[in-house]
Motif scaffolding. Structure first.
Motif, PDB file in Angstrom:
ATOM      1  N   ASP A 108       0.764  -1.068   0.048  1.00 14.64           N
ATOM      2  CA  ASP A 108      -0.161   0.099  -0.059  1.00 14.64           C
ATOM      3  C   ASP A 108       1.035   1.217  -0.096  1.00 14.64           C
ATOM      4  O   ASP A 108       1.634   1.455   0.799  1.00 14.64           O
ATOM      5  CB  ASP A 108      -0.919  -0.039   1.319  1.00 14.64           C
ATOM      6  N   ASP A 129      -0.735   4.313  -0.407  1.00 19.36           N
ATOM      7  CA  ASP A 129      -1.679   5.600  -0.032  1.00 19.36           C
ATOM      8  C   ASP A 129      -1.082   6.410   1.094  1.00 19.36           C
ATOM      9  O   ASP A 129      -0.315   5.621   1.961  1.00 19.36           O
ATOM     10  CB  ASP A 129      -3.018   4.966   0.059  1.00 19.36           C
ATOM     11  N   GLU A 178      -0.618   3.717   6.191  1.00 18.79           N
ATOM     12  CA  GLU A 178      -0.619   4.958   5.483  1.00 18.79           C
ATOM     13  C   GLU A 178       0.388   6.155   6.008  1.00 18.79           C
ATOM     14  O   GLU A 178       0.806   7.079   5.648  1.00 18.79           O
ATOM     15  CB  GLU A 178      -1.975   5.402   5.021  1.00 18.79           C
ATOM     16  N   SER A 217      -5.952   7.461 -10.159  1.00 19.09           N
ATOM     17  CA  SER A 217      -5.507   7.893  -8.748  1.00 19.09           C
ATOM     18  C   SER A 217      -6.440   8.777  -8.429  1.00 19.09           C
ATOM     19  O   SER A 217      -7.224   9.419  -9.102  1.00 19.09           O
ATOM     20  CB  SER A 217      -4.129   8.421  -8.863  1.00 19.09           C
ATOM     21  N   GLU A 236     -10.681   5.800  -1.072  1.00 19.37           N
ATOM     22  CA  GLU A 236      -9.478   4.726  -1.028  1.00 19.37           C
ATOM     23  C   GLU A 236      -9.557   3.448  -1.638  1.00 19.37           C
ATOM     24  O   GLU A 236      -8.808   2.979  -2.386  1.00 19.37           O
ATOM     25  CB  GLU A 236      -9.249   4.473   0.553  1.00 19.37           C
ATOM     26  N   ALA A 269      -9.224   3.883  -5.663  1.00 22.79           N
ATOM     27  CA  ALA A 269      -7.977   3.922  -5.910  1.00 22.79           C
ATOM     28  C   ALA A 269      -7.284   2.636  -5.862  1.00 22.79           C
ATOM     29  O   ALA A 269      -6.588   2.409  -6.779  1.00 22.79           O
ATOM     30  CB  ALA A 269      -7.124   5.038  -5.174  1.00 22.79           C
ATOM     31  N   ASN A 270      -7.559   1.965  -4.935  1.00 24.86           N
ATOM     32  CA  ASN A 270      -6.903   0.750  -4.822  1.00 24.86           C
ATOM     33  C   ASN A 270      -7.465  -0.357  -6.163  1.00 24.86           C
ATOM     34  O   ASN A 270      -6.286  -0.784  -6.526  1.00 24.86           O
ATOM     35  CB  ASN A 270      -7.377  -0.187  -3.415  1.00 24.86           C
ATOM     36  N   ASN A 283      -3.157   5.415  -6.524  1.00 22.45           N
ATOM     37  CA  ASN A 283      -2.780   5.564  -5.198  1.00 22.45           C
ATOM     38  C   ASN A 283      -3.905   6.724  -4.741  1.00 22.45           C
ATOM     39  O   ASN A 283      -4.397   7.504  -5.518  1.00 22.45           O
ATOM     40  CB  ASN A 283      -1.421   5.855  -4.896  1.00 22.45           C
ATOM     41  N   TYR A 284      -4.146   6.804  -3.346  1.00 19.42           N
ATOM     42  CA  TYR A 284      -5.044   7.767  -2.728  1.00 19.42           C
ATOM     43  C   TYR A 284      -4.341   8.725  -1.921  1.00 19.42           C
ATOM     44  O   TYR A 284      -3.625   8.115  -1.118  1.00 19.42           O
ATOM     45  CB  TYR A 284      -6.164   7.157  -2.076  1.00 19.42           C
ATOM     46  N   SER A 285      -4.377  10.003  -2.415  1.00 18.83           N
ATOM     47  CA  SER A 285      -3.623  10.886  -1.674  1.00 18.83           C
ATOM     48  C   SER A 285      -4.752  12.082  -1.159  1.00 18.83           C
ATOM     49  O   SER A 285      -5.632  12.239  -1.692  1.00 18.83           O
ATOM     50  CB  SER A 285      -2.819  11.758  -2.097  1.00 18.83           C
ATOM     51  N   THR A 319       3.925   9.263  -8.136  1.00 20.59           N
ATOM     52  CA  THR A 319       2.463   9.510  -8.228  1.00 20.59           C
ATOM     53  C   THR A 319       2.110   8.854  -9.543  1.00 20.59           C
ATOM     54  O   THR A 319       0.860   8.410  -9.760  1.00 20.59           O
ATOM     55  CB  THR A 319       1.928  10.889  -8.109  1.00 20.59           C
TER      56      THR A 319
END
Length: 501
Positions: free
Chosen positions: A65, A67, A93, A278, A293, A296-297, A302-304, A323
C-alpha cells in the motif's frame, strides 16, 4: 455555536451641572444557538489486527500500500484541534508517508530492493519489531515514459468551499507545470452531468486557463464522470506510456453510480484496458474517504488527501514520479514465521490489504502498485519463542515439529511477488530473516526509530490496547530530533495530539 448581542438606544440627558451627557439604554438579546452541521464524512476503518499464534497461523500475506491519505487527513483534524475518528486512521499510510534511508536499486530491471531490520519493541521489552522496507527505482526524468493524463474534476455544489475546488485548481496547476512536450492532459468535469472541457493538450497556459474558469454547482454524477474520463483516456492512449485518470473530489457521489460496490466493479473493469486511476481527496464535512480509498486501490492507483497547497506541491511536484509512473504492479508480500523461533506476531496496519495465503501465487489476484521512487514499509511486532507473549501458552498446544527445529537458524521466510508494468506473469523474490537477528537487545535507532514512532502514533490513535500505555512524550522521544520539514511537522502533530486527549 452561540451568539449574543447588546444593542443600545442613545438618549440625551442633562446632569446636575447642566452638561449634556449621552446615556445608552442597553438591552440584552439572548444567545442564538446556531447548530454546526453534523459531519457526513464516511470512513471504513478496520479493527486493529489481532495477535496470531505461529503454531496455528504461521503465514501472513498482504498487498503493498502506497496510499498516504489517512495521514494527511489526520493532520488536518489535529491542526483544527480535534483527534480523528478511529476509522479514519490507517497505520500503514502514516508510515508510508515518509521516506527512509533504504538502499535503492540501480536499474529498473529489478524495480525495488528489500531491506530488513530488527530491534526491541519500545513499548514491550519481550517483543521485537521486524521492519521490511521496499525501495523503488528512482526513474530519471529523461527515462520517464510519456503521460496521457485525464484530470477528472468534481465541480458539484459540495466542492464550493475554499478547501475544495480552489485547492483542486492549485493542485492541478502544480501538475500542469510538470508536463513535458511528450505529455498530454485532458480535463473532464462532472456535477449534474459530465462534460469534456479541454481536449488533449500539453499547452500549460491552456490547461491553467481552463482550470481558472471552473466553478462549483449542482449535484454529483460521479459515475458518469468516471465513464467519460476513461473514454477520453482510451481515445488519446499513448502506447507504451502512462495512461491515467486523476480524480479530484470529496467523494460525495449522489447521482448515478453512487453505490460503492458498483463503482468498484466499474473501476475493476476499466483497469483491464490499461488505464489506471489515482484519487486526490479534498475538504471536510462530507468527505467519503472510504469510497475514494477503495476506488484508488481497485484502479491500480494511489489515494492522497490534499489539505494544503504545500501538500499539493509534495504529491504532484516533488513526488510526481511516484504518483504517475508505475515500476512494479500487483506487489504482494508473504511472511512465514518459524514456530521454533517466533511464537506470536502481529502486523501493524494493512488490515484492509490482507490477502488469503492462496492469493499470493495467483497472478489473477490484484494487488498494490509501486511508483518510481516509492517506498513501502511494513512493521511486524513478534514474540521470540520462549518469551512472554500476549497470549498465554495453551494447555494442549502442539509441540514444534522436526522441520521447524531443523530450520531453527531461520526466524522467517519472506517472499515477494511483482509484475513488470506491462507484464501479466509475476516474478518471485525470496529472503531469509536469520534467527540471530531476534537476539538483539538494541532499541530502534535512526530511521527505524522514527518509523516505529510513526507506526505507534497511528496505533495509538486507533486505540491499540497492546501499546501498554506508551505515551505521546515517549513517542516524541522515540522519534528523536529531526531536520526534515515533514518529520518536524510530525513531531508537532504528536505534541498537539497530546493536548487533545
Amino acid at each position: 455555536m452561540v451568539t449574543g448581542a447588546r444593542v443600545g438606544a442613545d438618549a440625551a440627558v442633562t446632569d446636575p451641572g447642566g452638561s449634556a451627557v449621552i446615556e445608552r439604554d442597553y438591552r440584552y438579546f439572548p444567545p442564538v444557538f446556531v447548530p454546526t452541521p453534523p459531519s457526513r464524512d464516511q470512513y471504513d476503518g478496520e479493527e486493529v489486527s489481532p495477535v496470531k499464534l505461529v503454531g496455528s497461523e504461521p503465514v501472513s500475506t498482504f498487498s503493498v500500500d502506497v496510499d498516504t491519505g489517512a495521514y494527511t487527513n489526520t493532520r488536518r483534524f489535529i491542526s483544527e484541534g480535534q483527534l480523528p475518528p478511529r476509522g479514519a486512521v490507517r497505520t500503514e499510510e502514516f508510515v508510508n508517508y515518509f521516506r527512509y534511508d533504504y538502499d535503492r536499486p540501480d536499474s529498473a530491471a529489478q524495480p525495488f530492493t528489500v531491506n530488513t531490520d530488527v530491534a526491541v519493541s519500545p513499548w514491550n521489552a519481550d517483543a521485537r519489531l521486524v521492519r521490511i522496507g521496499l525501495a523503488g527505482f528512482e526513474m530519471p526524468e529523461q527515462e520517464r515514459p510519456a503521460a496521457n493524463l485525464v484530470f477528472l474534476l468534481d465541480v458539484s455544489g459540495s466542492m464550493h468551499s475554499r478547501d475544495k475546488l480552489p485547492l483542486v485548481k492549485t493542485a492541478m496547476r502544480q501538475l500542469a507545470g510538470m508536463l513535458t512536450e511528450r505529455d498530454r492532459v485532458s480535463i473532464v468535469v462532472y456535477a449534474g452531468a459530465a462534460g469534456l472541457v479541454l481536449e488533449p493538450t500539453n499547452d500549460e497556459r491552456r490547461i491553467k486557463d481552463a482550470l481558472d474558469q471552473l466553478e462549483a454547482g449542482g449535484s454529483t454524477a460521479g459515475g458518469a464522470g468516471i465513464e467519460l474520463a476513461y473514454r477520453v483516456a482510451e481515445g488519446s492512449r499513448i502506447e507504451g506510456g502512462v495512461n491515467r485518470v486523476i480524480l479530484a473530489t470529496d467523494g460525495d457521489f449522489n447521482v448515478g453510480t453512487a453505490d460503492r460496490e458498483a463503482l468498484v466493479e466499474l473501476i475493476e473493469q476499466k483497469r483491464e484496458t490499461g488505464v489506471t486511476l489515482s484519487v486526490l481527496g479534498f475538504g471536510r464535512g462530507n468527505l467519503n474517504d472510504a469510497m475514494m480509498e477503495q476506488v484508488a486501490n481497485n484502479g491500480n492507483g494511489n489515494y492522497s488527501y490534499i489539505d494544503s497547497a504545500l501538500e499539493a506541491r509534495k504529491v504532484l511536484g516533488d513526488e510526481v514520479g511516484a504518483t504517475l509512473f508505475t515500476i512494479a504492479k500487483d506487489v504482494k508480500i508473504q511472511v512465514e514465521f518459524n514456530p521454533a523461533v517466533v511464537s506470536q506476531y502481529r502486523l501493524l496496519g494493512y488490515e484492509n490489504r490482507a490477502l488469503r495465503e492462496e492469493d499470493f501465487d495467483n497472478d489473477a489476484v490484484d494487488a498494490g502498485d509501486i511508483g518510481a521512487g516509492h517506498q513501502v514499509t511494513a512493521i511486524y511486532e513478534v514474540i521470540p519463542a520462549g518469551a512472554k507473549g500476549w497470549i498465554p501458552a495453551r494447555r494442549y498446544e502442539d509441540a514444534v515439529d522436526a522441520r521447524a527445529r531443523e530450520l531453527a537458524t531461520e526466524a522467517a521466510f519472506v517472499k515477494l511477488r511483482y509484475k513488470q508494468p506491462g507484464g501479466d506473469t509475476s516474478q518471485l523474490l525470496t529472503y531469509t530473516l536469520p534467527a540471530t537477528a531476534l537476539a538483539t537487545q538494541r532499541m530502534p535507532q535512526g530511521d527505524f526509530a522514527f518509523a516505529s514512532a510513526v507506526a505507534a502514533f497511528g496505533q495509538k490513535l486507533r486505540g491499540d490496547a497492546l501499546l501498554d500505555g506508551f505515551t505521546y512524550p515517549q513517542l516524541v522521544s522515540l522519534a528523536g530530533p529531526q531536520t526534515d520539514f515533514w518529520r518536524q511537522e510530525f513531531l508537532q502533530l504528536v505534541k498537539t495530539a497530546d493536548g487533545l486527549e
